[in-house]
Design an enzyme around this catalytic site. Structure first.
Site, PDB file in Angstrom:
ATOM      1  N   GLU A 294      -4.498  -0.817   7.906  1.00 29.56           N
ATOM      2  CA  GLU A 294      -3.361  -0.415   8.736  1.00 29.56           C
ATOM      3  C   GLU A 294      -3.534  -1.034  10.111  1.00 29.56           C
ATOM      4  O   GLU A 294      -4.660  -1.167  10.608  1.00 29.56           O
ATOM      5  CB  GLU A 294      -3.277   1.104   8.931  1.00 29.56           C
ATOM      6  CG  GLU A 294      -2.874   1.909   7.731  1.00 29.56           C
ATOM      7  CD  GLU A 294      -2.687   3.384   8.101  1.00 29.56           C
ATOM      8  OE1 GLU A 294      -2.530   3.696   9.306  1.00 29.56           O
ATOM      9  OE2 GLU A 294      -2.713   4.220   7.187  1.00 29.56           O
TER      10      GLU A 294
ATOM     11  N   HIS B  18      -8.774   0.609   9.957  1.00 37.08           N
ATOM     12  CA  HIS B  18      -7.434   0.712  10.536  1.00 37.08           C
ATOM     13  C   HIS B  18      -7.552   0.383  12.015  1.00 37.08           C
ATOM     14  O   HIS B  18      -8.365   0.973  12.732  1.00 37.08           O
ATOM     15  CB  HIS B  18      -6.865   2.112  10.321  1.00 37.08           C
ATOM     16  CG  HIS B  18      -6.634   2.423   8.871  1.00 37.08           C
ATOM     17  ND1 HIS B  18      -6.108   3.628   8.441  1.00 37.08           N
ATOM     18  CD2 HIS B  18      -6.829   1.682   7.756  1.00 37.08           C
ATOM     19  CE1 HIS B  18      -6.008   3.605   7.111  1.00 37.08           C
ATOM     20  NE2 HIS B  18      -6.448   2.436   6.688  1.00 37.08           N
TER      21      HIS B  18
ATOM     22  N   ARG C 112       0.875  -1.181   0.000  1.00 35.17           N
ATOM     23  CA  ARG C 112       0.000   0.000   0.000  1.00 35.17           C
ATOM     24  C   ARG C 112       0.902   1.217   0.000  1.00 35.17           C
ATOM     25  O   ARG C 112       1.684   1.429   0.931  1.00 35.17           O
ATOM     26  CB  ARG C 112      -0.919  -0.013   1.221  1.00 35.17           C
ATOM     27  CG  ARG C 112      -1.900   1.169   1.285  1.00 35.17           C
ATOM     28  CD  ARG C 112      -2.878   0.954   2.443  1.00 35.17           C
ATOM     29  NE  ARG C 112      -3.866   2.017   2.573  1.00 35.17           N
ATOM     30  CZ  ARG C 112      -3.842   2.986   3.493  1.00 35.17           C
ATOM     31  NH1 ARG C 112      -2.837   3.032   4.386  1.00 35.17           N
ATOM     32  NH2 ARG C 112      -4.787   3.901   3.553  1.00 35.17           N
TER      33      ARG C 112
ATOM     34  N   TYR D 135      -5.968   0.323  15.544  1.00 31.23           N
ATOM     35  CA  TYR D 135      -4.984   0.768  16.528  1.00 31.23           C
ATOM     36  C   TYR D 135      -5.608   0.614  17.918  1.00 31.23           C
ATOM     37  O   TYR D 135      -6.130  -0.439  18.255  1.00 31.23           O
ATOM     38  CB  TYR D 135      -4.528   2.193  16.210  1.00 31.23           C
ATOM     39  CG  TYR D 135      -3.711   2.269  14.924  1.00 31.23           C
ATOM     40  CD1 TYR D 135      -2.383   1.833  14.888  1.00 31.23           C
ATOM     41  CD2 TYR D 135      -4.267   2.749  13.745  1.00 31.23           C
ATOM     42  CE1 TYR D 135      -1.621   1.887  13.722  1.00 31.23           C
ATOM     43  CE2 TYR D 135      -3.520   2.802  12.576  1.00 31.23           C
ATOM     44  CZ  TYR D 135      -2.196   2.368  12.569  1.00 31.23           C
ATOM     45  OH  TYR D 135      -1.459   2.417  11.403  1.00 31.23           O
TER      46      TYR D 135
ATOM     47  N   ASN E 242      -7.136   8.212   2.421  1.00 29.35           N
ATOM     48  CA  ASN E 242      -6.749   7.660   3.724  1.00 29.35           C
ATOM     49  C   ASN E 242      -7.533   8.304   4.864  1.00 29.35           C
ATOM     50  O   ASN E 242      -7.614   9.531   4.963  1.00 29.35           O
ATOM     51  CB  ASN E 242      -5.250   7.897   3.967  1.00 29.35           C
ATOM     52  CG  ASN E 242      -4.774   7.288   5.267  1.00 29.35           C
ATOM     53  OD1 ASN E 242      -4.687   6.070   5.405  1.00 29.35           O
ATOM     54  ND2 ASN E 242      -4.477   8.142   6.250  1.00 29.35           N
ATOM     55  N   GLU E 243      -8.129   7.471   5.705  1.00 29.39           N
ATOM     56  CA  GLU E 243      -8.776   7.906   6.947  1.00 29.39           C
ATOM     57  C   GLU E 243      -9.583   9.193   6.782  1.00 29.39           C
ATOM     58  O   GLU E 243      -9.379  10.169   7.512  1.00 29.39           O
ATOM     59  CB  GLU E 243      -7.721   8.071   8.045  1.00 29.39           C
ATOM     60  CG  GLU E 243      -6.986   6.777   8.350  1.00 29.39           C
ATOM     61  CD  GLU E 243      -5.931   6.892   9.435  1.00 29.39           C
ATOM     62  OE1 GLU E 243      -5.767   7.992   9.995  1.00 29.39           O
ATOM     63  OE2 GLU E 243      -5.281   5.871   9.735  1.00 29.39           O
TER      64      GLU E 243
ATOM     65  N   TRP F 229       1.307  -1.262   9.141  1.00 31.56           N
ATOM     66  CA  TRP F 229       1.919   0.083   9.093  1.00 31.56           C
ATOM     67  C   TRP F 229       3.186   0.037   9.940  1.00 31.56           C
ATOM     68  O   TRP F 229       3.114  -0.297  11.109  1.00 31.56           O
ATOM     69  CB  TRP F 229       0.964   1.136   9.646  1.00 31.56           C
ATOM     70  CG  TRP F 229       1.538   2.503   9.459  1.00 31.56           C
ATOM     71  CD1 TRP F 229       2.452   3.137  10.258  1.00 31.56           C
ATOM     72  CD2 TRP F 229       1.291   3.375   8.354  1.00 31.56           C
ATOM     73  NE1 TRP F 229       2.776   4.352   9.749  1.00 31.56           N
ATOM     74  CE2 TRP F 229       2.089   4.538   8.566  1.00 31.56           C
ATOM     75  CE3 TRP F 229       0.501   3.310   7.212  1.00 31.56           C
ATOM     76  CZ2 TRP F 229       2.088   5.610   7.677  1.00 31.56           C
ATOM     77  CZ3 TRP F 229       0.495   4.371   6.335  1.00 31.56           C
ATOM     78  CH2 TRP F 229       1.283   5.508   6.570  1.00 31.56           C
TER      79      TRP F 229
END
Length: 385
Positions: A260, A231, A87, A233, A164-165, A289
């Site tokens: 990610e 993503h 990516r 986290y 992205n995001e 990531w």
């Protein structure tokens, strides 16, 4: 991710809202019933396939090209780990130096030379609505239309990750409409690649905005060829949270990848073991990531030190060589001569092996194929029971 340290996304109020969203989540039917054109990388019944019918499960690494354009060996180094996907961070020019059409074409050539699938993403949209410097999804869509000449004919090799995001923790309820509009703009412009759309809330979707509206976004794509990306986290710090989120998409026939994730973060400690194990068991793609170049307090997310492939960090070693990691689960795309089948192998409930080449081994489409002088079952088919 951004170059600067993220703010803490999950506030106490956000946590409460996430719980309410889970309780109010509408039930929707399987969106995978609508089929994409069987050309290039495409979605069918909630899974990602190559043009030859082989299932493709992404196992890859994020690379921050837009910030480190001189690190021209990074894609080759990532490919050498066994990753099947890279990516690549691009810029629309709204926040960082624009990645030109010729540069996009060069990146695609680099991916093809190193036999990895390219997921190309515009990073300028990160945190729109909360970060005043961020670009909108509409601006990102305009960028893709501007570079579409580099994307044409690359449908076997390239997935377009629109932005992205998009949306931080403010104004994120606009995500659904903005995402649909961006998808339609790209399709109306003639872009036929598989599309990928990131979740709001800095990619983590704690509000379940993407989860609740994914079916309608998928239906808005005339080609029915949109992949969803979450993503993971600090919001995903338990196995239960990881499993609940990913299972929801799989059970509803909606294509999902973890676009990610890391083994630590400023907003909490993600459960990387659960992320990787759940992705393997569900045949869901993941993209860690990131290769190198993180700063502002999140250097621990580098997989290698200073873009040196011979200097793995603890996170890099875990991701590449640990349980459910790249070495154990990644299979090269069949377009590059790989074995296909998503790299998961295994046996169908009826005792027959799954077909390594997916639908390509099943010319009459009844779910039964023939490989290695014996019958095999195509995953997700009528015979897979």
């Amino acid at each position: 991710m951004t170059q600067s340290q993220r703010r803490t996304w999950l506030t106490a109020a956000g946590s409460a809202l996430a719980g309410v969203a889970g309780l109010l989540l509408p039930v929707f039917g399987t969106a995978g019933a609508a089929q994409a054109a069987d050309s290039g990388i495409h979605v069918s019944n909630g899974r990602v396939y190559e043009a030859d019918g082989s299932e493709f499960v992404m196992r890859g690494v994020n690379h921050a090209h837009a910030w480190y354009p001189s690190e021209t060996g990074a894609i080759a180094d990532i490919a050498a780990t066994g990753a099947n996907t890279v990516r690549v961070v691009l810029s629309s020019g709204d926040r960082w130096t624009e990645t030109s059409t010729s540069q996009v074409a060069s990146i695609i050539d680099d991916c093809k030379a190193n036999k990895v699938i390219c997921v190309l993403e515009v990073h300028d949209t990160t945190g729109y609505g909360e970060d005043g410097a961020a670009a909108s999804l509409d601006q990102a869509a305009d960028y893709w239309v501007g570079v579409k000449s580099a994307l044409r004919g690359q449908e076997d090799y390239v997935v377009v990750n629109i932005g992205n995001e998009p949306y931080g923790n403010s104004g994120y309820t606009a995500w659904t409409g903005a995402t649909k509009n961006a998808v339609v703009k790209l399709r109306n412009a003639g872009i036929e690649n598989a599309l990928m759309v990131d979740a709001p809330n800095w990619g983590q979707d704690w509000s379940h905005t993407m989860r609740s509206n994914a079916a309608s976004v998928f239906a808005a794509d005339p080609r029915r060829n949109t992949i969803f990306s979450v993503h993971m986290y600090g919001v995903y710090d338990t196995a239960a949270e990881v499993q609940d989120y990913l299972n929801h998409f799989v059970n509803n026939g909606l294509p999902i990848v973890v676009g990610e994730f890391g083994d630590d973060h400023s907003d909490g400690n993600p459960d990387e073991n659960a992320i990787m194990a759940t992705a393997r068991s569900l045949r869901v793609g993941y993209l860690g990531w990131s290769w190198s170049g993180n700063g502002s307090g999140v250097e621990y997310l580098d997989m290698v030190n200073g873009f040196d492939a011979g200097s793995l960090t603890p996170w890099g070693n875990r991701f590449l060589n640990g349980a459910d990691g790249i070495s154990a689960t990644s299979t090269r795309a069949t377009i590059y001569g790989g074995s296909g089948g998503g790299g998961t192998g295994g046996t169908a409930p009826n005792g027959y092996p799954y077909c390594a080449h997916g639908g390509a081994s099943d010319p009459d489409g009844d779910g039964w194929g023939w490989e290695n002088d014996r019958s095999c079952v195509v995953r997700g088919s009528a015979a897979d029971r």
